[in-house]
Write a protein that holds these residues in place. Structure first.
Motif, PDB file in Angstrom:
ATOM      1  N   LYS A   1     -27.158 -37.115 -65.308  1.00 32.49           N
ATOM      2  CA  LYS A   1     -26.852 -35.787 -65.840  1.00 32.49           C
ATOM      3  C   LYS A   1     -26.876 -34.771 -64.711  1.00 32.49           C
ATOM      4  CE  LYS A   1     -28.971 -34.741 -69.603  1.00 32.49           C
ATOM      5  NZ  LYS A   1     -30.026 -34.401 -70.574  1.00 32.49           N
ATOM      6  N   GLY A   2     -25.917 -33.849 -64.769  1.00 29.38           N
ATOM      7  CA  GLY A   2     -25.939 -32.690 -63.896  1.00 29.38           C
ATOM      8  C   GLY A   2     -25.447 -32.957 -62.497  1.00 29.38           C
ATOM      9  N   PRO A   3     -25.716 -31.997 -61.647  1.00 27.10           N
ATOM     10  CA  PRO A   3     -26.578 -30.852 -61.898  1.00 27.10           C
ATOM     11  C   PRO A   3     -25.914 -29.846 -62.844  1.00 27.10           C
ATOM     12  CG  PRO A   3     -25.656 -30.705 -59.700  1.00 27.10           C
ATOM     13  CD  PRO A   3     -25.205 -32.008 -60.283  1.00 27.10           C
ATOM     14  N   LYS A   4     -26.762 -29.208 -63.646  1.00 30.64           N
ATOM     15  CA  LYS A   4     -26.243 -28.209 -64.561  1.00 30.64           C
ATOM     16  C   LYS A   4     -27.339 -27.216 -64.911  1.00 30.64           C
ATOM     17  CE  LYS A   4     -27.017 -30.390 -69.057  1.00 30.64           C
ATOM     18  NZ  LYS A   4     -26.368 -30.761 -70.303  1.00 30.64           N
ATOM     19  N   ASP A   5     -26.901 -26.033 -65.339  1.00 27.01           N
ATOM     20  CA  ASP A   5     -27.821 -24.992 -65.768  1.00 27.01           C
ATOM     21  C   ASP A   5     -28.069 -25.136 -67.258  1.00 27.01           C
ATOM     22  OD1 ASP A   5     -28.098 -23.613 -63.267  1.00 27.01           O
ATOM     23  OD2 ASP A   5     -26.051 -22.878 -63.542  1.00 27.01           O
ATOM     24  N   ILE A   6     -29.324 -24.985 -67.654  1.00 31.48           N
ATOM     25  CA  ILE A   6     -29.692 -25.035 -69.061  1.00 31.48           C
ATOM     26  C   ILE A   6     -30.639 -23.882 -69.365  1.00 31.48           C
ATOM     27  CG2 ILE A   6     -29.473 -27.549 -69.194  1.00 31.48           C
ATOM     28  CD1 ILE A   6     -32.642 -27.573 -69.274  1.00 31.48           C
ATOM     29  N   VAL A   7     -30.838 -23.628 -70.631  1.00 30.02           N
ATOM     30  CA  VAL A   7     -31.883 -22.716 -71.076  1.00 30.02           C
ATOM     31  C   VAL A   7     -32.662 -23.450 -72.157  1.00 30.02           C
ATOM     32  CG1 VAL A   7     -32.445 -20.510 -72.144  1.00 30.02           C
ATOM     33  CG2 VAL A   7     -30.517 -20.654 -70.554  1.00 30.02           C
ATOM     34  N   ILE A   8     -33.940 -23.718 -71.881  1.00 29.90           N
ATOM     35  CA  ILE A   8     -34.791 -24.364 -72.874  1.00 29.90           C
ATOM     36  C   ILE A   8     -35.114 -23.318 -73.930  1.00 29.90           C
ATOM     37  CG2 ILE A   8     -37.038 -25.464 -73.264  1.00 29.90           C
ATOM     38  CD1 ILE A   8     -36.786 -26.522 -70.344  1.00 29.90           C
ATOM     39  N   GLY A   9     -34.847 -23.647 -75.187  1.00 28.53           N
ATOM     40  CA  GLY A   9     -35.011 -22.691 -76.277  1.00 28.53           C
ATOM     41  C   GLY A   9     -36.447 -22.486 -76.679  1.00 28.53           C
ATOM     42  N   SER A  10     -37.264 -22.116 -75.724  1.00 32.48           N
ATOM     43  CA  SER A  10     -38.675 -21.872 -75.990  1.00 32.48           C
ATOM     44  C   SER A  10     -38.900 -20.370 -76.138  1.00 32.48           C
ATOM     45  CB  SER A  10     -39.524 -22.418 -74.840  1.00 32.48           C
ATOM     46  OG  SER A  10     -39.122 -21.828 -73.615  1.00 32.48           O
ATOM     47  N   VAL A  11     -40.125 -19.974 -76.388  1.00 31.83           N
ATOM     48  CA  VAL A  11     -40.486 -18.559 -76.438  1.00 31.83           C
ATOM     49  C   VAL A  11     -41.471 -18.318 -75.312  1.00 31.83           C
ATOM     50  CG1 VAL A  11     -41.533 -16.734 -77.813  1.00 31.83           C
ATOM     51  CG2 VAL A  11     -40.155 -18.507 -78.931  1.00 31.83           C
ATOM     52  N   PRO A  12     -41.100 -17.595 -74.270  1.00 35.23           N
ATOM     53  CA  PRO A  12     -39.769 -17.049 -74.016  1.00 35.23           C
ATOM     54  C   PRO A  12     -38.816 -18.145 -73.549  1.00 35.23           C
ATOM     55  CG  PRO A  12     -41.178 -16.580 -72.138  1.00 35.23           C
ATOM     56  CD  PRO A  12     -42.040 -17.280 -73.173  1.00 35.23           C
ATOM     57  N   PRO A  13     -37.506 -17.881 -73.617  1.00 31.60           N
ATOM     58  CA  PRO A  13     -36.524 -18.859 -73.134  1.00 31.60           C
ATOM     59  C   PRO A  13     -36.783 -19.195 -71.667  1.00 31.60           C
ATOM     60  CG  PRO A  13     -35.440 -17.126 -74.356  1.00 31.60           C
ATOM     61  CD  PRO A  13     -36.874 -16.694 -74.163  1.00 31.60           C
ATOM     62  N   PHE A  14     -36.507 -20.450 -71.306  1.00 28.34           N
ATOM     63  CA  PHE A  14     -36.794 -20.920 -69.953  1.00 28.34           C
ATOM     64  C   PHE A  14     -35.513 -21.439 -69.310  1.00 28.34           C
ATOM     65  CE2 PHE A  14     -38.269 -24.267 -66.966  1.00 28.34           C
ATOM     66  CZ  PHE A  14     -39.040 -23.477 -66.140  1.00 28.34           C
ATOM     67  N   PRO A  15     -34.897 -20.626 -68.439  1.00 31.59           N
ATOM     68  CA  PRO A  15     -33.688 -21.103 -67.750  1.00 31.59           C
ATOM     69  C   PRO A  15     -34.073 -22.062 -66.618  1.00 31.59           C
ATOM     70  CG  PRO A  15     -34.208 -18.867 -67.048  1.00 31.59           C
ATOM     71  CD  PRO A  15     -35.217 -19.247 -68.106  1.00 31.59           C
ATOM     72  N   ALA A  16     -33.254 -23.091 -66.424  1.00 28.33           N
ATOM     73  CA  ALA A  16     -33.524 -24.069 -65.370  1.00 28.33           C
ATOM     74  C   ALA A  16     -32.218 -24.697 -64.913  1.00 28.33           C
ATOM     75  CB  ALA A  16     -34.465 -25.153 -65.891  1.00 28.33           C
ATOM     76  N   ARG A  17     -32.220 -25.195 -63.701  1.00 24.24           N
ATOM     77  CA  ARG A  17     -31.118 -26.010 -63.192  1.00 24.24           C
ATOM     78  C   ARG A  17     -31.685 -27.413 -63.068  1.00 24.24           C
ATOM     79  NH1 ARG A  17     -26.109 -25.645 -61.941  1.00 24.24           N
ATOM     80  NH2 ARG A  17     -25.153 -26.852 -60.272  1.00 24.24           N
ATOM     81  N   ILE A  18     -31.020 -28.378 -63.672  1.00 20.56           N
ATOM     82  CA  ILE A  18     -31.548 -29.740 -63.713  1.00 20.56           C
ATOM     83  C   ILE A  18     -30.499 -30.762 -63.307  1.00 20.56           C
ATOM     84  CG2 ILE A  18     -33.220 -29.195 -65.536  1.00 20.56           C
ATOM     85  CD1 ILE A  18     -31.296 -30.739 -67.475  1.00 20.56           C
ATOM     86  N   GLY A  19     -30.964 -31.922 -62.925  1.00 21.91           N
ATOM     87  CA  GLY A  19     -30.127 -33.077 -62.670  1.00 21.91           C
ATOM     88  C   GLY A  19     -30.991 -34.315 -62.808  1.00 21.91           C
ATOM     89  N   PHE A  20     -30.401 -35.406 -63.274  1.00 19.53           N
ATOM     90  CA  PHE A  20     -31.122 -36.666 -63.461  1.00 19.53           C
ATOM     91  C   PHE A  20     -30.397 -37.794 -62.745  1.00 19.53           C
ATOM     92  CE2 PHE A  20     -32.743 -34.319 -67.027  1.00 19.53           C
ATOM     93  CZ  PHE A  20     -33.957 -34.889 -67.377  1.00 19.53           C
ATOM     94  N   CYS A  21     -31.173 -38.711 -62.178  1.00 25.29           N
ATOM     95  CA  CYS A  21     -30.604 -39.955 -61.665  1.00 25.29           C
ATOM     96  C   CYS A  21     -31.495 -41.094 -62.115  1.00 25.29           C
ATOM     97  CB  CYS A  21     -30.475 -39.922 -60.139  1.00 25.29           C
ATOM     98  SG  CYS A  21     -32.031 -40.021 -59.233  1.00 25.29           S
ATOM     99  N   ARG A  22     -30.983 -42.312 -62.003  1.00 27.35           N
ATOM    100  CA  ARG A  22     -31.777 -43.502 -62.299  1.00 27.35           C
ATOM    101  C   ARG A  22     -32.185 -44.101 -60.963  1.00 27.35           C
ATOM    102  NH1 ARG A  22     -32.308 -45.500 -66.790  1.00 27.35           N
ATOM    103  NH2 ARG A  22     -30.276 -44.973 -67.657  1.00 27.35           N
ATOM    104  N   GLY A  23     -33.498 -44.253 -60.763  1.00 32.42           N
ATOM    105  CA  GLY A  23     -34.021 -44.828 -59.530  1.00 32.42           C
ATOM    106  C   GLY A  23     -33.749 -46.313 -59.443  1.00 32.42           C
ATOM    107  N   TRP A  24     -34.056 -46.904 -58.294  1.00 29.86           N
ATOM    108  CA  TRP A  24     -33.773 -48.316 -58.053  1.00 29.86           C
ATOM    109  C   TRP A  24     -34.526 -49.228 -59.002  1.00 29.86           C
ATOM    110  CZ3 TRP A  24     -29.486 -49.066 -55.918  1.00 29.86           C
ATOM    111  CH2 TRP A  24     -29.020 -48.255 -54.876  1.00 29.86           C
ATOM    112  N   GLY A  25     -35.659 -48.778 -59.536  1.00 31.90           N
ATOM    113  CA  GLY A  25     -36.419 -49.605 -60.462  1.00 31.90           C
ATOM    114  C   GLY A  25     -36.090 -49.355 -61.920  1.00 31.90           C
ATOM    115  N   GLY A  26     -35.065 -48.519 -62.176  1.00 29.80           N
ATOM    116  CA  GLY A  26     -34.664 -48.213 -63.542  1.00 29.80           C
ATOM    117  C   GLY A  26     -35.280 -46.944 -64.082  1.00 29.80           C
TER     118      GLY A  26
END
Length: 128
Positions: free
Chosen positions: A98-123
């Motif tokens: 996933k990503g990289p991409k900008d998101i906003v976690i719908g919490s109180v207060p809202p939490f903007p973040a830039r995230i990205g995911f990868c799968r490591g060599w061990g899964g």
């Protein structure tokens, strides 16, 4: 109330072979720049700890080949440059989930973040 927990000490990763352990060690140490704190073992039973800055990443070469994660979904490494981490993972041949991409976690207060995911060599799933 007495606060018993001060923070996360370490995250442990068990890889199915020395080869996967060494590929993972290269990615975390040489590509992402984590500092090697200690190593131990010999032959097929190797171990290492790398510093993430505020905790440790503990690695073993003698884990299970199982892809079951139990209750652990992923672990996140803090960074000021998600894009560079994802590019480094891609250059190493790791699967980008996933990503990289900008998101906003719908919490109180809202939490903007830039995230990205990868799968490591061990899964394992790694979030930046």
């Amino acid at each position: 109330m007495n606060k018993l927990i001060k923070g996360t000490h370490h995250i442990a990763l068990k890889y199915e072979s020395v080869e996967v352990f060494e590929k993972s060690m290269h990615f975390f140490k040489d590509v992402l720049g984590l500092e090697l704190v200690r190593t131990w073992g010999s032959g097929d039973e190797l171990g290492a700890m790398l510093s993430t800055g505020n905790s440790l990443l503990e690695m073993f070469s003698f884990g299970s080949a199982s892809t079951e994660t139990g209750s652990v979904n992923h672990f996140a490494l803090s960074t000021d440059d998600v894009d560079a981490c994802i590019e480094a993972a891609k250059a190493e041949g790791l699967e980008i989930l996933k990503g990289p991409k900008d998101i906003v976690i719908g919490s109180v207060p809202p939490f903007p973040a830039r995230i990205g995911f990868c799968r490591g060599w061990g899964g394992e799933e790694i979030e930046f």
